[in-house]
Design a protein around this motif. Structure first.
Motif, PDB file in Angstrom:
ATOM      1  N   MET A   1       0.844  -1.188   0.000  1.00 43.16           N
ATOM      2  CA  MET A   1       0.000   0.000   0.000  1.00 43.16           C
ATOM      3  C   MET A   1       0.880   1.238   0.000  1.00 43.16           C
ATOM      4  O   MET A   1       1.763   1.376   0.818  1.00 43.16           O
ATOM      5  CB  MET A   1      -0.875   0.016   1.253  1.00 43.16           C
ATOM      6  N   ILE A   2       0.670   2.127  -0.909  1.00 38.76           N
ATOM      7  CA  ILE A   2       1.240   3.453  -0.834  1.00 38.76           C
ATOM      8  C   ILE A   2       0.101   4.357  -0.448  1.00 38.76           C
ATOM      9  O   ILE A   2       0.093   4.983   0.579  1.00 38.76           O
ATOM     10  CB  ILE A   2       1.870   3.878  -2.173  1.00 38.76           C
ATOM     11  N   PHE A   3      -0.893   4.443  -1.257  1.00 38.38           N
ATOM     12  CA  PHE A   3      -2.223   4.861  -0.862  1.00 38.38           C
ATOM     13  C   PHE A   3      -3.137   4.527  -2.014  1.00 38.38           C
ATOM     14  O   PHE A   3      -2.684   4.186  -3.098  1.00 38.38           O
ATOM     15  CB  PHE A   3      -2.289   6.333  -0.488  1.00 38.38           C
TER      16      PHE A   3
ATOM     17  N   GLY B   1       7.743  -4.403  -0.400  1.00 38.80           N
ATOM     18  CA  GLY B   1       7.460  -3.200   0.377  1.00 38.80           C
ATOM     19  C   GLY B   1       7.407  -3.492   1.879  1.00 38.80           C
ATOM     20  O   GLY B   1       7.208  -4.625   2.312  1.00 38.80           O
ATOM     21  N   HIS B   2       7.653  -2.407   2.664  1.00 41.75           N
ATOM     22  CA  HIS B   2       7.476  -2.458   4.122  1.00 41.75           C
ATOM     23  C   HIS B   2       8.412  -3.475   4.783  1.00 41.75           C
ATOM     24  O   HIS B   2       9.463  -3.767   4.241  1.00 41.75           O
ATOM     25  CB  HIS B   2       6.002  -2.709   4.456  1.00 41.75           C
ATOM     26  N   GLY B   3       8.032  -4.027   5.947  1.00 41.69           N
ATOM     27  CA  GLY B   3       8.883  -4.985   6.654  1.00 41.69           C
ATOM     28  C   GLY B   3       9.147  -4.562   8.091  1.00 41.69           C
ATOM     29  O   GLY B   3       9.187  -3.369   8.401  1.00 41.69           O
TER      30      GLY B   3
ATOM     31  N   VAL C   1      -1.320  -9.422   6.491  1.00 36.05           N
ATOM     32  CA  VAL C   1      -0.466  -8.250   6.628  1.00 36.05           C
ATOM     33  C   VAL C   1       0.371  -8.091   5.351  1.00 36.05           C
ATOM     34  O   VAL C   1       1.012  -9.045   4.892  1.00 36.05           O
ATOM     35  CB  VAL C   1       0.477  -8.406   7.848  1.00 36.05           C
ATOM     36  N   GLU C   2       0.373  -6.878   4.814  1.00 34.54           N
ATOM     37  CA  GLU C   2       1.030  -6.619   3.524  1.00 34.54           C
ATOM     38  C   GLU C   2       2.493  -7.061   3.493  1.00 34.54           C
ATOM     39  O   GLU C   2       2.949  -7.679   2.538  1.00 34.54           O
ATOM     40  CB  GLU C   2       0.928  -5.125   3.185  1.00 34.54           C
ATOM     41  N   LYS C   3       3.256  -6.712   4.555  1.00 34.21           N
ATOM     42  CA  LYS C   3       4.695  -6.991   4.517  1.00 34.21           C
ATOM     43  C   LYS C   3       4.988  -8.466   4.305  1.00 34.21           C
ATOM     44  O   LYS C   3       5.981  -8.829   3.666  1.00 34.21           O
ATOM     45  CB  LYS C   3       5.368  -6.491   5.810  1.00 34.21           C
TER      46      LYS C   3
ATOM     47  N   LEU D   1       7.021  -4.303  -4.776  1.00 34.84           N
ATOM     48  CA  LEU D   1       5.802  -5.101  -4.627  1.00 34.84           C
ATOM     49  C   LEU D   1       4.981  -4.623  -3.438  1.00 34.84           C
ATOM     50  O   LEU D   1       5.503  -4.516  -2.319  1.00 34.84           O
ATOM     51  CB  LEU D   1       6.151  -6.580  -4.405  1.00 34.84           C
ATOM     52  N   HIS D   2       3.701  -4.384  -3.688  1.00 33.19           N
ATOM     53  CA  HIS D   2       2.798  -3.917  -2.638  1.00 33.19           C
ATOM     54  C   HIS D   2       1.418  -4.527  -2.797  1.00 33.19           C
ATOM     55  O   HIS D   2       1.041  -4.984  -3.874  1.00 33.19           O
ATOM     56  CB  HIS D   2       2.652  -2.389  -2.684  1.00 33.19           C
ATOM     57  N   THR D   3       0.643  -4.517  -1.661  1.00 28.26           N
ATOM     58  CA  THR D   3      -0.799  -4.683  -1.739  1.00 28.26           C
ATOM     59  C   THR D   3      -1.406  -3.372  -1.281  1.00 28.26           C
ATOM     60  O   THR D   3      -0.799  -2.615  -0.526  1.00 28.26           O
ATOM     61  CB  THR D   3      -1.317  -5.835  -0.862  1.00 28.26           C
ATOM     62  N   ASN D   4      -2.606  -3.114  -1.736  1.00 27.59           N
ATOM     63  CA  ASN D   4      -3.298  -1.859  -1.463  1.00 27.59           C
ATOM     64  C   ASN D   4      -4.286  -2.054  -0.319  1.00 27.59           C
ATOM     65  O   ASN D   4      -4.553  -3.194   0.084  1.00 27.59           O
ATOM     66  CB  ASN D   4      -4.033  -1.411  -2.737  1.00 27.59           C
TER      67      ASN D   4
HETATM   68 ZN   LIG Z   1       2.608  -0.849   0.437  1.00 28.47          ZN
END
Ligand SMILES: [Zn+2]
Length: 477
Positions: free
Chosen positions: A1-3, A277-279, A291-293, A344-347
């Protein structure tokens, strides 16, 4: 997710810049330079057609056209710091005698360029042999690069808008943009390798128009940097100088192997940066108990595995559940000499949205010039994500809002994928399954191959599709 507030958009928009569109007088020239990674826009949606060209911008644009190494460095000038986006180009052009500073020792990076200064720069960069401003302006007019002002003069003291500079530069590089293509193909030359890409411009960033082979005859006109402008099979375009010679090569014995290729890395030197992404302390988006990470790390590992079965070198920015900064991600990519970067991300949007989307960054006037490449990469990734998971298509979007550090600060073609909404009841049916995550990893792998095959014209990736029993996508960019 970025937004999650990106507008839904077609993935095959034919234009990037609202101030260029399809009818602007400099449209063909601007998009030509964009395709070759020579120019970017001043924002995600604007080229800045009417802005005046500064001396630092001119140095970067001409330096890129010559294929100079633009890596930032210390310069001879107190007013050009190492951090200046054009410091590498400015110093290299100074070393080559193409550009110089003022008598007081300054360079004047933010000063606007005059038409006379431009003529001198182009004349020196492309070897027109002019030793004065008058001779340089005459050379540009004779070659059909400049038509002069209405009163017949060159207007050497006038400033230049970005759109007009793009026209001059494109005409200087590629004679097919000149009004009277006043160019002589004076010399017969021969190709000395097989499968040589015949490109639209003088770098491997320009699309390939087709292939030439050992012994093929071409007609040579002039040189831009390390590339020759030639005519072959009724087309005009560019070949790298290393593969041209004056005498006909022996075609009865096999030609020398085309690797190592100085301007086109062999497959086993291509580095694919995979950025989950994230972590760690930054979980990213959450929803439906996921959870996205963790999701994106899992998909990234699958993507990594597919590349590990090929000669290409995948490099993951993180390989476990720990926090890394955005700066670390782009610095890692630069240090590992990445050729493409996929984040790589999920929204997530309170369960109220769904679908897949891919971002690239078009505001690259002073940083990443790889706009056209990033856009093509994004298009192929999005198409493969759509093929893999039956989710709605939110399109490919130039990232024009918010802070998308990993795309903006990169120095290589870069895209950020949002594979689906983790808090959507629809999308989670794919996101939650290990089998679907593996499919997504393969989709991203294939999207990168499609980019190399279609955009970069690399047929040497074709055998890699066989590893997974797949084939190239349609040409989409
Ligand atoms: Zn993200």
């Amino acid at each position: 997710m970025i937004f999650a507030l990106a507008p839904a958009n077609s993935s095959s928009a034919s234009t990037l810049f609202s101030d260029v569109g399809t009818t602007h007088r400099a449209q063909a020239e601007i998009y030509y330079l964009l395709d070759g990674g020579i120019t970017g826009g001043i924002s995600a949606t604007k080229f800045g057609t009417d802005q005046l060209v500064t001396r630092e911008q001119a140095a970067a644009l001409i330096g890129r056209s010559l294929g100079l190494n633009g890596e930032k460095r210390a310069t001879d000038f107190p007013d050009v710091s190492t951090n200046n986006f054009a410091s590498g180009y400015i110093q290299q052009m100074v070393d080559k005698g193409i550009i110089s500073g003022f008598k007081d020792g300054s360079f004047g990076p933010k000063q606007t360029l005059t038409r006379g200064q431009m003529a001198v720069l182009i004349s020196r960069a492309y070897n027109y042999g002019a030793t004065s401003t008058a001779a340089a302006t005459n050379a540009l007019m004779e070659k059909g690069i400049s038509l002069g002002m209405e009163d017949g003069s060159f207007g050497e003291d006038l400033t230049i808008k970005r759109a007009d500079f793009a026209v001059f530069l494109a005409r200087g590089i590629n004679a097919s943009f000149r009004k009277d293509a006043n160019v002589t193909f004076s010399r017969e030359m021969f190709v000395n390798v097989n499968d040589l890409n015949f490109r639209q411009g003088p770098s491997t960033d320009f699309p390939s128009m087709g292939k030439l082979n050992n012994g093929d005859k071409v007609e040579y006109a002039y040189t831009i940097g390390q590339w020759s402008y030639v005519r072959a099979n009724g087309q005009t375009g560019f070949l790298h100088n290393a593969y041209l010679q004056l005498t006909k090569p022996d075609t009865t014995t096999p030609p020398p192997t085309p690797t190592p290729v100085p301007t086109e890395k062999p497959l086993d030197e291509l580095v694919v940066i995979i950025d989950p992404g994230h972590g760690g302390t930054d979980p990213g988006g959450t929803g439906n108990g996921f959870v996205e990470k963790n999701v994106v790390l899992n998909v990234a590992r699958h993507m990594n595995s597919y590349f590990q079965a090929t000669p290409l070198k995948p490099k993951m920015t993180r390989t476990g559940d720990y926090f890394i900064t955005l700066d670390y991600r782009t610095e890692f990519a630069a240090r590992e000499k990445g050729d493409v970067f996929v984040s790589l991300h999920t929204n997530a949007l309170n369960g109220s949205a769904n679908g897949q989307e891919t971002f690239y960054y078009a505001k690259t006037a002073s940083t990443n010039p790889n706009v056209a490449q990033s856009r093509a990469l994004a298009i192929y990734l999005q198409a493969r994500m759509q093929e893999a998971w039956d989710l709605s298509n939110r399109g490919v979007n130039p990232f024009g809002y918010g802070n998308l550090h990993v795309l903006r600060e990169n120095t290589m073609p870069a895209a950020l994928i949002e594979m689906g909404f983790i808090d959507s009841p629809k999308d989670i049916e794919y996101i939650k399954l290990e089998s679907q995550r593996k499919l997504m990893g393969k989709a991203l792998y294939l999207g990168v191959l499609d980019y190399y095959y279609h955009y970069k014209g690399r047929e040497d990736v074709l055998p890699l599709y066989n590893i997974t029993g797949d084939s190239p996508s349609k040409r989409l960019h």
